[in-house]
Design a protein around this motif. Structure first.
Motif, PDB file in Angstrom:
ATOM      1  N   ASN A 122      38.228  42.587  47.262  1.00  0.00           N
ATOM      2  CA  ASN A 122      37.452  43.788  46.935  1.00  0.00           C
ATOM      3  C   ASN A 122      37.212  43.889  45.433  1.00  0.00           C
ATOM      4  O   ASN A 122      36.123  44.251  44.983  1.00  0.00           O
ATOM      5  N   HIS A 144      34.591  41.526  55.299  1.00  0.00           N
ATOM      6  CA  HIS A 144      34.175  42.290  54.123  1.00  0.00           C
ATOM      7  C   HIS A 144      32.644  42.338  53.991  1.00  0.00           C
ATOM      8  O   HIS A 144      32.115  42.470  52.885  1.00  0.00           O
ATOM      9  N   GLN A 204      31.372  45.562  52.257  1.00  0.00           N
ATOM     10  CA  GLN A 204      31.587  45.583  50.808  1.00  0.00           C
ATOM     11  C   GLN A 204      30.588  44.686  50.079  1.00  0.00           C
ATOM     12  O   GLN A 204      30.069  45.055  49.024  1.00  0.00           O
TER      13      GLN A 204
END
Length: 289
Positions: free
Chosen positions: A234, A260, A263
Motif C-alpha cells: 500500500n 490490491h 488501491q
C-alpha cells in the motif's frame, strides 16, 4: 537449526507439461527450458521417448540422456543425479509416464509382486522417492506426461449402464499435479496450452497460449522478485509519482494484482487527475473554481 528469511530467488521451479501424443510436449518443454536459462548447454533432457527429442536438435546444443527400460523409480533418480552432477540448470524428464506405466514401472512392479492391495506398501515408497528427488533437486525440473481419454461406467436413468467420457487424464499416479509450481495442459496439436495448477498467479484466468521461451523468462523473473509484505504494498502504491511507475509496480508483483486492484485503480485515478492540464490553476486561480 537456524532461522533465515525466505527468498524466492532460491526457489527451483517444478513445472509440468501434459497432453496426448503429437501435441508438442517435448518442443514446449525445450522452449520453456531455454527461457529459464538462455543457454542450451545448461539443459539436460532425460529421454524415454525413443529419441524423439533428437527431432529438435536444430534448436541448440542441449544435452540428452537416453533412458531405456526398465523404467523403475530408481533409474529415474539416478538419471536426475547424472544431470545434476553435470551442472545442468534445467532438467527435462520426457516423460514421467514410463515411471508409472512403462516396462519396469510402478504398475508392472506391483503386478509382479502379486497385484494385491497390500503390495502397494512396497511400491509406494519407491515411487515417493522418485517424487522426492524431483522436489529436492537443485535444478529447475520440467516433466512431461502423456494424457489419455478418461471414461467411467455410470448407471443411467433407465437403470442401464452407460459409458461416460470425462475429458483426459494424466498417465501417472494421481496427485502428482499438486507437487508442481505450474502445470500446463496442451489442448490441441497447435500447441495451445492452459494451466490446471498455478502457484505463481502468472497464468490464472489468462486465455490459452503457446508456450515459448518468453514463458520461461516470465517464470524466471517471478523466481527473482522478492515478495512484499502486504502492509508495504500500500505504501509503495501511494509513493508512485506517475502512471508508468505505478504500472511497473503492478506488473512486477502479480501476486498483489487481484488483492490490491482497488488501491492500484485509486492511485491511477489520482495520478491522472494530477497530470490533467485542465486541473492546473491559472494566475493563482483554479480553472475548476
Amino acid at each position: 537449526m537456524q532461522l533465515k528469511q525466505s527468498k524466492r530467488e532460491n526457489v527451483k521451479l517444478r513445472l509440468g507439461i501434459s497432453g496426448p501424443s503429437g501435441f508438442g510436449k517435448t518442443y514446449s518443454a525445450l522452449q520453456l527450458a531455454y527461457g529459464l536459462t538462455g543457454d542450451w548447454t545448461k539443459i539436460g533432457v532425460i529421454d524415454t521417448e525413443n529419441s524423439s527429442v533428437s527431432l529438435y536438435s536444430h534448436l541448440g546444443t542441449f544435452n540428452v540422456l537416453d533412458l531405456y527400460h526398465p523404467y523403475s523409480p530408481e533409474r529415474y533418480i539416478e538419471a536426475i543425479g547424472v544431470c545434476e552432477e553435470a551442472g545442468m540448470e534445467v532438467v527435462i524428464i520426457d516423460s514421467i509416464t514410463h515411471e508409472w506405466n512403462g516396462t519396469g514401472g510402478c504398475l508392472q512392479i506391483h503386478e509382479q509382486l502379486g497385484g494385491r492391495f497390500q503390495d502397494w506398501a512396497k511400491v509406494t515408497p519407491r515411487h515417493q522417492s522418485f517424487i522426492d528427488k524431483i522436489l529436492s533437486s537443485k535444478c529447475h525440473i520440467i516433466t512431461t506426461t502423456r494424457r489419455k481419454v478418461d471414461y467411467s461406467l455410470d448407471m443411467g436413468g433407465n437403470g442401464r449402464a452407460k459409458v461416460v467420457k470425462h475429458g483426459t487424464k494424466e498417465i501417472t499416479r494421481e496427485g502428482f499435479e499438486y507437487e508442481l509450481t505450474v502445470n500446463f495442459e496442451l489442448v490441441n496439436d497447435q500447441h495451445l496450452a492452459k494451466v490446471s495448477k498455478d502457484r505463481t498467479g502468472l497464468f490464472n484466468g489468462k486465455p490459452e497460449f503457446v508456450i515459448n521461451s518468453a514463458t520461461g523468462k516470465k517464470l524466471l523473473q517471478w523466481c527473482r522478485i522478492e515478495p512484499l509484505p502486504s502492509k508495504s504494498i500500500n505504501t509503495r502504491i501511494k509513493e508512485c509519482l506517475s502512471v508508468s511507475e505505478l504500472m511497473g509496480l503492478y506488473k512486477q508483483h502479480p501476486n498483489y494484482q487481484k488483492s490490491h486492484q482497488a488501491q492500484f485503480n485509486q492511485r491511477k485515478s489520482e495520478l491522472e487527475q494530477l497530470s490533467n492540464p485542465n486541473n492546473f490553476s491559472q494566475n493563482g486561480t483554479s480553472v475548476n473554481q
